[in-house]
Scaffold this active site. Structure first.
Site, PDB file in Angstrom:
ATOM      1  CE  LYS A   1      31.913 -14.959  26.095  1.00 26.72           C
ATOM      2  NZ  LYS A   1      32.318 -13.528  26.206  1.00 26.72           N
TER       3      LYS A   1
ATOM      4  CB  ILE B   1      27.118 -12.592  35.202  1.00 28.11           C
ATOM      5  CG1 ILE B   1      28.522 -12.958  34.718  1.00 28.11           C
ATOM      6  CG2 ILE B   1      27.093 -11.151  35.702  1.00 28.11           C
ATOM      7  CD1 ILE B   1      28.975 -12.183  33.492  1.00 28.11           C
TER       8      ILE B   1
ATOM      9  CE1 TYR C   1      28.782 -17.239  26.144  1.00 28.69           C
ATOM     10  CE2 TYR C   1      29.381 -19.099  27.554  1.00 28.69           C
ATOM     11  CZ  TYR C   1      29.287 -17.735  27.335  1.00 28.69           C
ATOM     12  OH  TYR C   1      29.699 -16.857  28.318  1.00 28.69           O
TER      13      TYR C   1
END
Length: 226
Positions: A148, A177, A144
């Site tokens: 990114k 988030i 991941y």
């Protein structure tokens, strides 16, 4: 004057918040997503589902619909992406390709194809969602974070490429988030420390505004909770 705004991944929690914020500001919003349809409506938004943003033809067709309906493209917000927690030893190499495809290639493909319209805008804006985790990756975050990090490098390189044009290019680097999925995955966490989707939308709105015209090539951490 109302701007033409595209939000990729616009059917998700963050994408919906971003789209709603622009709609509330009076802009013409188009939501483009891989999912066939949105779970929640954003009043007045043009919703285009079933789009594979790694496929140039599918993406071009979606952009044609946006420009025909809204008269060009002024703001592109790259929210589309995904997350996988997986160690290298216990995981699959295919996961690395999947994360690159979902997080980096989606942004690169639509951004490249939207550039002519964005450069024709009086104040073009590109804002992508990077990740705080891509600055220092923890265990299981390798695939991941690498994808990114690619978004971060794309942002920096493209900002220099477009120097002297009307277009600015920036990325938001959120921490965790506050979404229903994250709460379900981490039920024992302190949710009050997590970033609200609406707060991220506000930062994106500022970068897309005239007040943000002098900011480009920036990787902006957004990490404060409620």
């Amino acid at each position: 004057m109302a701007r033409s705004v595209i939000v990729t991944g616009g059917f998700g929690i963050l994408g919906e918040a971003v789209a709603q914020a622009f709609a509330d500001a009076g802009d013409k919003v188009a939501r483009i997503d891989f999912a066939p349809e949105a779970k929640a409506a954003v009043a007045g938004a043009l919703d285009i589902g079933g789009v594979d943003l790694t496929d140039a033809a599918s993406t071009e067709a979606a952009l044609d619909k946006v420009t025909a309906a809204n008269g060009g493209i002024d703001v592109l917000v790259n929210v589309a992406g995904g997350f996988t927690w997986e160690t290298l030893e216990g995981g699959a190499i295919a996961t690395w390709a999947k994360m690159q495809s979902m997080n980096l290639l989606t942004a690169a493909t639509i951004t490249q194809l939207a550039l002519p319209a964005l450069k024709a805008s009086a104040a073009g804006r590109i804002v992508s969602i990077g990740a705080g985790a891509a600055i220092k990756a923890g265990m299981g975050m390798g695939a991941y974070a690498a994808s990114k990090s690619g978004v971060h490098r794309l942002t920096e390189a493209l900002a220099e490429e477009l120097a002297g044009t009307s277009v600015t290019v920036n990325a938001i680097l959120p921490s965790i988030i506050d979404t229903p999925t994250n709460r379900a995955d981490m039920p024992d966490a302190d949710f009050s420390t997590w970033v609200q989707p609406g707060a991220i939308a506000e930062v994106i709105g500022f970068l897309a505004s005239d007040a943000g015209r002098s900011i480009t090539g920036a990787l902006i951490p957004v990490s404060r909770g409620s």
